[in-house]
Write a protein that holds these residues in place. Structure first.
Motif, mmCIF file in Angstrom:
data_model
loop_
_atom_site.group_PDB
_atom_site.id
_atom_site.type_symbol
_atom_site.label_atom_id
_atom_site.label_comp_id
_atom_site.label_asym_id
_atom_site.label_seq_id
_atom_site.Cartn_x
_atom_site.Cartn_y
_atom_site.Cartn_z
ATOM 1 N N LEU A 71 0.827 -1.203 0.000
ATOM 2 C CA LEU A 71 0.000 0.000 0.000
ATOM 3 C C LEU A 71 0.863 1.256 0.000
ATOM 4 N N SER A 72 0.402 2.256 -0.733
ATOM 5 C CA SER A 72 1.052 3.565 -0.673
ATOM 6 C C SER A 72 0.511 4.344 0.518
ATOM 7 N N VAL A 73 1.121 5.488 0.796
ATOM 8 C CA VAL A 73 0.639 6.327 1.894
ATOM 9 C C VAL A 73 -0.811 6.745 1.654
ATOM 10 N N SER A 74 -1.117 7.176 0.426
ATOM 11 C CA SER A 74 -2.477 7.610 0.097
ATOM 12 C C SER A 74 -3.479 6.473 0.259
ATOM 13 N N GLU A 75 -3.098 5.292 -0.188
ATOM 14 C CA GLU A 75 -4.003 4.151 -0.097
ATOM 15 C C GLU A 75 -4.229 3.748 1.357
ATOM 16 N N ALA A 76 -3.156 3.773 2.159
ATOM 17 C CA ALA A 76 -3.297 3.461 3.582
ATOM 18 C C ALA A 76 -4.218 4.467 4.263
ATOM 19 N N ALA A 77 -4.141 5.734 3.865
ATOM 20 C CA ALA A 77 -4.991 6.769 4.459
ATOM 21 C C ALA A 77 -6.451 6.552 4.094
ATOM 22 N N VAL A 78 -6.741 6.069 2.893
ATOM 23 C CA VAL A 78 -8.117 5.767 2.498
ATOM 24 C C VAL A 78 -8.700 4.699 3.415
ATOM 25 N N LEU A 79 -7.953 3.609 3.602
ATOM 26 C CA LEU A 79 -8.447 2.517 4.436
ATOM 27 C C LEU A 79 -8.603 2.953 5.887
ATOM 28 N N ALA A 80 -7.654 3.706 6.401
ATOM 29 C CA ALA A 80 -7.760 4.175 7.784
ATOM 30 C C ALA A 80 -8.961 5.093 7.966
ATOM 31 N N GLY A 81 -9.259 5.897 6.963
ATOM 32 C CA GLY A 81 -10.335 6.870 7.086
ATOM 33 C C GLY A 81 -11.727 6.270 7.144
ATOM 34 N N ILE A 82 -11.935 5.099 6.528
ATOM 35 C CA ILE A 82 -13.295 4.547 6.464
ATOM 36 C C ILE A 82 -13.622 3.630 7.631
ATOM 37 N N ILE A 83 -12.690 3.426 8.565
ATOM 38 C CA ILE A 83 -12.901 2.472 9.665
ATOM 39 C C ILE A 83 -14.189 2.741 10.452
ATOM 40 N N PRO A 84 -14.538 3.988 10.803
ATOM 41 C CA PRO A 84 -15.743 4.184 11.622
ATOM 42 C C PRO A 84 -17.037 3.754 10.937
ATOM 43 N N SER A 85 -17.125 3.855 9.610
ATOM 44 C CA SER A 85 -18.356 3.493 8.898
ATOM 45 C C SER A 85 -18.002 2.993 7.495
ATOM 46 N N PRO A 86 -17.418 1.808 7.402
ATOM 47 C CA PRO A 86 -16.851 1.364 6.122
ATOM 48 C C PRO A 86 -17.863 1.185 5.010
ATOM 49 N N ASN A 87 -19.067 0.696 5.306
ATOM 50 C CA ASN A 87 -20.047 0.490 4.250
ATOM 51 C C ASN A 87 -20.584 1.799 3.697
ATOM 52 N N ASN A 88 -20.692 2.808 4.560
ATOM 53 C CA ASN A 88 -21.216 4.103 4.121
ATOM 54 C C ASN A 88 -20.149 4.989 3.504
ATOM 55 N N TRP A 89 -18.880 4.807 3.919
ATOM 56 C CA TRP A 89 -17.805 5.682 3.440
ATOM 57 C C TRP A 89 -16.922 5.002 2.408
ATOM 58 N N ASP A 90 -17.307 3.841 1.956
ATOM 59 C CA ASP A 90 -16.603 3.177 0.851
ATOM 60 C C ASP A 90 -16.501 4.168 -0.316
ATOM 61 N N PRO A 91 -15.326 4.343 -0.901
ATOM 62 C CA PRO A 91 -15.196 5.300 -2.014
ATOM 63 C C PRO A 91 -16.161 5.031 -3.168
ATOM 64 N N ALA A 92 -16.573 3.778 -3.339
ATOM 65 C CA ALA A 92 -17.524 3.464 -4.405
ATOM 66 C C ALA A 92 -18.932 3.903 -4.042
ATOM 67 N N VAL A 93 -19.227 4.060 -2.748
ATOM 68 C CA VAL A 93 -20.552 4.452 -2.277
ATOM 69 C C VAL A 93 -20.639 5.962 -2.081
ATOM 70 N N SER A 94 -19.639 6.527 -1.404
ATOM 71 C CA SER A 94 -19.631 7.963 -1.117
ATOM 72 C C SER A 94 -18.221 8.513 -1.337
ATOM 73 N N PRO A 95 -17.866 8.792 -2.585
ATOM 74 C CA PRO A 95 -16.508 9.268 -2.865
ATOM 75 C C PRO A 95 -16.177 10.583 -2.160
ATOM 76 N N GLU A 96 -17.174 11.468 -1.989
ATOM 77 C CA GLU A 96 -16.910 12.738 -1.330
ATOM 78 C C GLU A 96 -16.528 12.524 0.132
ATOM 79 N N LYS A 97 -17.283 11.687 0.827
ATOM 80 C CA LYS A 97 -16.988 11.429 2.236
ATOM 81 C C LYS A 97 -15.655 10.697 2.380
ATOM 82 N N ALA A 98 -15.387 9.747 1.482
ATOM 83 C CA ALA A 98 -14.128 9.012 1.544
ATOM 84 C C ALA A 98 -12.941 9.953 1.375
ATOM 85 N N GLU A 99 -13.055 10.901 0.467
ATOM 86 C CA GLU A 99 -11.948 11.835 0.255
ATOM 87 C C GLU A 99 -11.806 12.803 1.423
ATOM 88 N N ALA A 100 -12.935 13.205 2.015
ATOM 89 C CA ALA A 100 -12.861 14.083 3.189
ATOM 90 C C ALA A 100 -12.148 13.371 4.331
#
Length: 816
Positions: free
Chosen positions: A248-277
């Motif tokens: 994993l790259s730094v950016s990719e690791a940050a994506v996975l770390a960011g969705i931990i609280p609500s992974p199904n709702n913040w999946d980049p495929a489901v909510s790209p805006e929230k995932a990027e935030a």
């Protein structure tokens, strides 16, 4: 001075001053002996020797002593609790139980049928922290607990803040550190009460003192849920980026770390805006804790180019995988409202409404159609972009008993029965027909069926309404208009009853979201899900009693208790007499209209409707018997996923509802009629002749018990003619002329010439108009066993006169 005349100043009176007891004062003044001093009380309250407010206020010594005592008691309790806490055996996945999904039972003595699939905690690969780039762990620390490496395992401020917020009724907060989350997942699964949280906090403190923080972080990374059925960082890296966690790259690791609280709702495929935030939040925190240089952070971009779509596991591929997705969606809805994580760990037994023999027939029919191998298909195959679905609903329960939504393979994973939006076309005309019947308009009412008429209410009279192939009809009644799908008649009918009434009937039947302001909704301009239309026609089949369409029948907990059972009572949404007349009109679609080529030869009472949109972008046949309602929908998507005209094939230039949809429907249903639940031939109720007085829309009730306010008009009766020995065409015409429904069955005979009637049922007597008369037609002598000539049905051809449609003036259906 003894001789002074100066008067002594009076004592200053102060509120709450301490006063000496009189006895003591006297004793000290006089020096009297033998007066016993007053006894001091053990608990001097109210305080003696004080007056006013001070008498009721405790002394500072008492307050200080009480506070010190309380502190020592709390410390002692905490020490005792801490000492009593022992580190339990890891929970991990050992206590997680597999949720098993079953087909419906095949007999009443079976609890369930075969296994359809499972939901379980299986997608996990344990990795060591030392094998991962340091920034992977740092990203998770930055996302979940910036003080993880220095705190004592708990965050008192965060816990207090969460407690106050929860008490005030705010959104529930946890206030948990990474160590506390680790304790919850690794040892206790899930904890929500305050006692459990206190136990977690104590254990977190003990672990922070006894275990290395790197070991805690490693176990946390291997335990936490990341969505996409993935537990642990390794499975998550594979699911989201198609690579191992070590890559994993730094950016990719940050994506996975960011969705931990609500992974199904913040999946980049489901909510790209929230995932990027969340990605930005993690990276900024990494800078704050010194895990990432600010310059490097500024250069990073969101890794949308390396994200991959969710890849269904092989066990959930194929048509049954789509069924499992539907099961999971229902479990996540009311009343259970289970999260995906709960479903994967709960160990429940879920029995569906899907009947495996019927499901196998639906899948086999769909696969055969794609391959061109169905009987009568003669090798003709649809285009690759042509999509289709088959949905069957039990009218008496609302249960989906079979559903083919697509192949669910690497090329097409969409459920075309539940996800696809397909214009309803002329399958909506029965909704307007029912609205008319409810408002006292009888089936005998006639309208001008000429093509190309203009109506002031229809787009201001500027656009003509046309029939299929611009076919003209004279003054025809609603039975003929339904059978021939005459657009101009139904346009006038919708003007008369109002498009809001059509939309209301559709909603009550089971199709939501129909535009109540659009006059052309009668022509099916609204895009709908095929499963909803199958459910609506199931309501018609059940003569106006509606059940919610569903796929989950029962859910049983691991201890054998029932967690959920589908509703067993329906709602009467249409009166029975209205349904009888609507069903009679829809039977004529099969007997003399667009369904006669393929559906009528099945030889039993069937009601239904074809539908074809403008430019042939979608085509339908939806039909029902008293026991089963089935919708077949065919549509096509261009490469950019926009709707496009269905590519013709097999000699059919324009795919209409009466061609390939009706062909697929009969190919599937003739197999279904061999199964015990559907083999018995059942009659529909006779025509009720509604219309002498308006039939009011019934109030929705919670039971299917019918309570009509007035008896329907006495039906007209006719004599059943003797047609034995007549040619099939002559016999059919004779019976049709009397207003009776003809059902043709074929049978070999050594004595009756091919094509002539062997017998009829009933053979004579009087029956109400609209009753069914079954005639058995000879196919000639039985073929010799050594010469079994195959019976081939003709390749589907468009029955244009039956497909009333074409210009509709509203962008909806062609009518076929």
């Amino acid at each position: 001075m003894a001789g002074t005349n100066r008067r002594a100043a009076p004592a200053r009176s102060r509120r709450g001053t301490r006063t000496r007891p009189a006895s003591s004062a006297a004793a000290s003044t006089t020096g009297a002996v033998g007066v016993e001093p007053r006894k001091r009380k053990f608990f001097d309250y109210p305080r003696s020797g004080y007056t006013g407010l001070h008498r009721w206020l405790p002394s500072w010594r008492f307050v200080l002593g009480s506070f010190v005592t309380l502190v020592f008691l709390m410390l002692g309790g905490a020490v005792a609790a801490y000492s009593s806490v022992t580190i339990p055996d890891p929970n991990a996945d050992n206590t997680a139980q597999t949720t098993t999904v079953y087909f419906a039972p095949e007999s009443a003595d079976q609890p369930h049928g075969e296994v359809m699939g499972t939901f379980a905690v299986q997608k996990r690969t344990i990795v060591e922290l030392a094998t991962l780039p340091e920034y992977v762990g740092k990203a998770v620390i930055a996302a979940e607990d910036k003080t993880f490496e220095t705190n004592s395992g708990v965050d008192p401020v965060g816990m207090a803040r969460a407690f106050v917020n929860n008490v005030r009724g705010g959104k529930t907060q946890g206030g948990s550190t990474l160590t506390q989350q680790y304790v919850e997942r690794y040892y206790f699964s899930t904890t929500t009460d305050y006692v459990g949280k206190a136990r977690e906090a104590l254990l977190a403190i003990k672990l922070a003192r006894t275990e290395d923080k790197s070991k805690i972080l490693e176990r946390y990374l291997n335990t936490i849920y990341f969505g996409r059925d993935s537990y642990g960082i390794e499975a998550a890296a594979q699911s989201y980026f198609g690579k191992g966690a070590k890559d994993l790259s730094v950016s990719e690791a940050a994506v996975l770390a960011g969705i931990i609280p609500s992974p199904n709702n913040w999946d980049p495929a489901v909510s790209p805006e929230k995932a990027e935030a969340r990605w930005n939040y993690v990276l900024d925190n990494m800078v704050d804790i010194g895990a990432l240089p600010a310059a490097e952070r500024a250069a990073l971009v969101f890794p949308s180019d390396t994200l991959i779509p969710e890849q269904p596991s092989q066990s959930k591929m194929g048509p049954n995988g789509l069924l499992l997705q539907m099961v999971k969606k229902e479990l996540g809805g009311a009343p259970l409202k289970m999260s995906e994580d709960d479903i994967n760990r709960a160990g429940m037994s879920v029995v569906t409404t899907i009947r495996k023999p019927l499901q196998d027939m639906a899948v086999a029919t769909a696969d055969g159609f794609r391959a061109g191998t169905l009987e009568g298909q003669d090798g003709a195959v649809p285009a690759e972009r042509t999509k289709y679905s088959i949905t069957s609903v039990d009218p008496q329960t609302g249960g989906i008993v079979a559903l083919y939504g697509g192949p669910n393979n690497e090329l097409d994973q969409r459920n075309h029965a539940t996800y696809e939006n397909v214009q309803g076309a002329s399958t909506f005309k029965p909704f307007t027909l029912v609205a008319a019947l409810e408002n006292g308009i009888s089936l005998n009412t006639t309208y001008n069926g000429r093509s190309g008429q203009k109506f002031p209410e229809w787009e201001g009279g500027t656009k003509p309404v046309g029939n299929f192939d611009n076919e003209n009809f004279g003054n025809i009644d609603l039975v003929t208009a339904t059978a021939k799908s005459v657009n101009t008649v139904f346009a006038q009918l919708n003007i008369q009853v109002g498009p809001d009434k059509t939309a209301d009937v559709a909603t009550r039947a089971g199709v939501p979201g129909v535009n109540p302001q659009n006059l052309s909704n009668v022509l099916g301009t609204d895009a709908i899900h095929p499963v909803d239309l199958a459910g609506a026609y199931a309501t018609f089949a059940n003569q106006g009693v509606k059940f919610p369409v569903h796929v989950v029948a029962t859910v049983t907990n691991p201890d054998g208790t029932t967690a959920y059972q589908a509703p067993s009572e329906g709602e009467r949404v249409f009166q029975a007499d209205v349904m009888a007349d609507a069903t009679y009109a829809m039977e004529q679609v099969v007997q003399q209209g667009s369904g006669r080529t393929w559906i009528k030869p099945l030889g039993r009472p069937i009601a239904g409707k074809t539908g074809t949109t403008n430019d042939n972008k979608a085509a339908w046949f939806v039909g029902f018997t008293p026991d089963l309602a089935t919708a077949v929908a065919i549509s096509q998507k261009a490469e950019d996923q926009s709707d496009e005209s269905i590519t013709g094939f097999g000699g059919v230039k324009h795919v209409t509802g009466s061609t390939w949809p009706a062909f697929v429907w009969q190919s599937y249903m003739k197999q279904a009629f061999t199964l015990p639940p559907y083999s018995e031939v059942k009659q529909f109720p006779p025509r009720a002749n509604v219309g002498k007085k308006p039939t009011a829309t019934p109030t929705v009730e919670a039971t299917p018990t019918e309570a009509p306010t007035e008896a329907p008009a006495e039906p007209q009766v006719v004599d059943v003619p003797n047609v034995e020995g007549k040619l099939e065409a002559d016999a059919t015409a004779t019976i049709d002329a009397l207003g009776l429904v003809v059902v043709v069955q074929k049978e070999s005979s050594d004595t009756v010439t091919t094509g002539r009637v062997i017998r009829a049922d009933p053979r004579g007597g009087q029956v109400p108009v609209g009753s069914t008369v079954t005639i058995v037609v000879s196919t000639g002598p039985k073929p010799q066993a050594t010469q079994p000539p195959p019976t081939q049905q003709p390749t589907p051809q468009p029955t244009q006169p039956a497909n009333a449609g074409g210009n509709n003036g509203g962008g909806g259906g062609n009518g076929g």
